[in-house]
Design a protein around this motif. Sequence first.
Motif, PDB file in Angstrom:
ATOM      1  N   UNK A  33     104.247  78.229  43.876  1.00  0.00           N
ATOM      2  CA  UNK A  33     104.771  78.702  42.520  1.00  0.00           C
ATOM      3  C   UNK A  33     104.361  80.052  42.785  1.00  0.00           C
ATOM      4  N   UNK A  34     104.884  80.996  41.891  1.00  0.00           N
ATOM      5  CA  UNK A  34     104.649  82.828  41.862  1.00  0.00           C
ATOM      6  C   UNK A  34     104.266  83.210  40.803  1.00  0.00           C
ATOM      7  N   UNK A  35     103.486  82.630  40.242  1.00  0.00           N
ATOM      8  CA  UNK A  35     102.835  83.526  39.286  1.00  0.00           C
ATOM      9  C   UNK A  35     101.077  83.224  39.161  1.00  0.00           C
ATOM     10  N   UNK A  36     100.255  84.595  38.161  1.00  0.00           N
ATOM     11  CA  UNK A  36      99.321  84.405  38.600  1.00  0.00           C
ATOM     12  C   UNK A  36      98.500  83.594  38.074  1.00  0.00           C
ATOM     13  N   UNK A  37      97.297  83.189  38.934  1.00  0.00           N
ATOM     14  CA  UNK A  37      96.919  81.595  38.428  1.00  0.00           C
ATOM     15  C   UNK A  37      95.461  82.332  39.173  1.00  0.00           C
ATOM     16  N   UNK A  71      97.002  87.000  50.222  1.00  0.00           N
ATOM     17  CA  UNK A  71      97.155  87.082  48.434  1.00  0.00           C
ATOM     18  C   UNK A  71      96.036  87.964  48.198  1.00  0.00           C
ATOM     19  N   UNK A  72      96.077  88.640  46.918  1.00  0.00           N
ATOM     20  CA  UNK A  72      95.387  89.277  46.747  1.00  0.00           C
ATOM     21  C   UNK A  72      95.095  88.773  44.782  1.00  0.00           C
ATOM     22  N   UNK A  73      92.788  90.127  44.967  1.00  0.00           N
ATOM     23  CA  UNK A  73      92.643  89.251  44.026  1.00  0.00           C
ATOM     24  C   UNK A  73      93.046  90.024  42.646  1.00  0.00           C
ATOM     25  N   UNK A  74      94.006  89.989  42.166  1.00  0.00           N
ATOM     26  CA  UNK A  74      94.488  91.227  40.664  1.00  0.00           C
ATOM     27  C   UNK A  74      93.748  91.384  39.203  1.00  0.00           C
ATOM     28  N   UNK A  75      93.276  90.469  39.118  1.00  0.00           N
ATOM     29  CA  UNK A  75      92.369  90.398  38.173  1.00  0.00           C
ATOM     30  C   UNK A  75      91.239  89.998  37.419  1.00  0.00           C
ATOM     31  N   UNK A  76      90.106  90.900  37.458  1.00  0.00           N
ATOM     32  CA  UNK A  76      88.848  90.588  37.825  1.00  0.00           C
ATOM     33  C   UNK A  76      87.387  90.422  36.126  1.00  0.00           C
ATOM     34  N   UNK A  77      86.815  90.507  36.293  1.00  0.00           N
ATOM     35  CA  UNK A  77      85.709  90.322  34.559  1.00  0.00           C
ATOM     36  C   UNK A  77      86.368  89.251  34.057  1.00  0.00           C
ATOM     37  N   UNK A  78      85.557  89.554  32.757  1.00  0.00           N
ATOM     38  CA  UNK A  78      85.298  88.385  31.769  1.00  0.00           C
ATOM     39  C   UNK A  78      86.462  87.358  32.018  1.00  0.00           C
ATOM     40  N   UNK A  79      87.523  87.633  32.247  1.00  0.00           N
ATOM     41  CA  UNK A  79      89.029  86.440  32.254  1.00  0.00           C
ATOM     42  C   UNK A  79      89.217  85.795  33.535  1.00  0.00           C
ATOM     43  N   UNK A  80      87.723  85.860  34.765  1.00  0.00           N
ATOM     44  CA  UNK A  80      88.143  85.109  35.557  1.00  0.00           C
ATOM     45  C   UNK A  80      88.938  85.693  36.981  1.00  0.00           C
ATOM     46  N   UNK A  81      88.620  86.098  37.852  1.00  0.00           N
ATOM     47  CA  UNK A  81      89.716  86.346  39.146  1.00  0.00           C
ATOM     48  C   UNK A  81      90.921  86.078  38.549  1.00  0.00           C
ATOM     49  N   UNK A  82      92.106  86.769  39.214  1.00  0.00           N
ATOM     50  CA  UNK A  82      93.579  85.897  39.209  1.00  0.00           C
ATOM     51  C   UNK A  82      93.969  86.669  40.705  1.00  0.00           C
ATOM     52  N   UNK A  83      95.030  85.500  41.083  1.00  0.00           N
ATOM     53  CA  UNK A  83      95.404  85.708  42.259  1.00  0.00           C
ATOM     54  C   UNK A  83      96.754  85.837  42.299  1.00  0.00           C
TER      55      UNK A  83
END
Length: 144
Positions: A33-37, A71-83
């Motif tokens: 897949x090529x999406x954030x997850x 892989x990179x952690x993109x968003x972390x915080x209340x919405x959890x970590x996205x990769x």
Amino acid sequence: MDSEEEKFKEFLYSRGLKYTTERKSVFNHVFESHKHFEADELLVDLRLNGIKVSKATIYRSLALLVESGLLREVISGERHTHYEHVHGQEHHDHLVCDNCGRIIEFFEKKIENLQIAVCKKNKFVPKSHRLQIQGLCEDCFKKT
């Protein structure tokens, strides 16, 4: 075999770790897949496809993929970590909607040039950066 998979195998072996069936399942699903997850989404997807991998194995495998530079952690915080994938992808930054969680990827040369200038001015050698702007997407802003 993909260069990403070879790189991951070499990374694991350099740390005395094995490329197990479970790690291979996680790796394959991540790179299909090529999406954030999120890790929990990955767990559900694997289980829906009949692949049995523990939650702990998924989290450890994702940490190893991040450490390996694939892989990179993109968003972390209340919405959890996205990769998201790093290897073979063009650099970009993110706009993240605080309301719906939408992630908008963007690249802005002026921002990149400013970062280079700031590093140069401070005699700093950059290795990487992550720019993420929190706010509201157009749709959510219209609803306010």
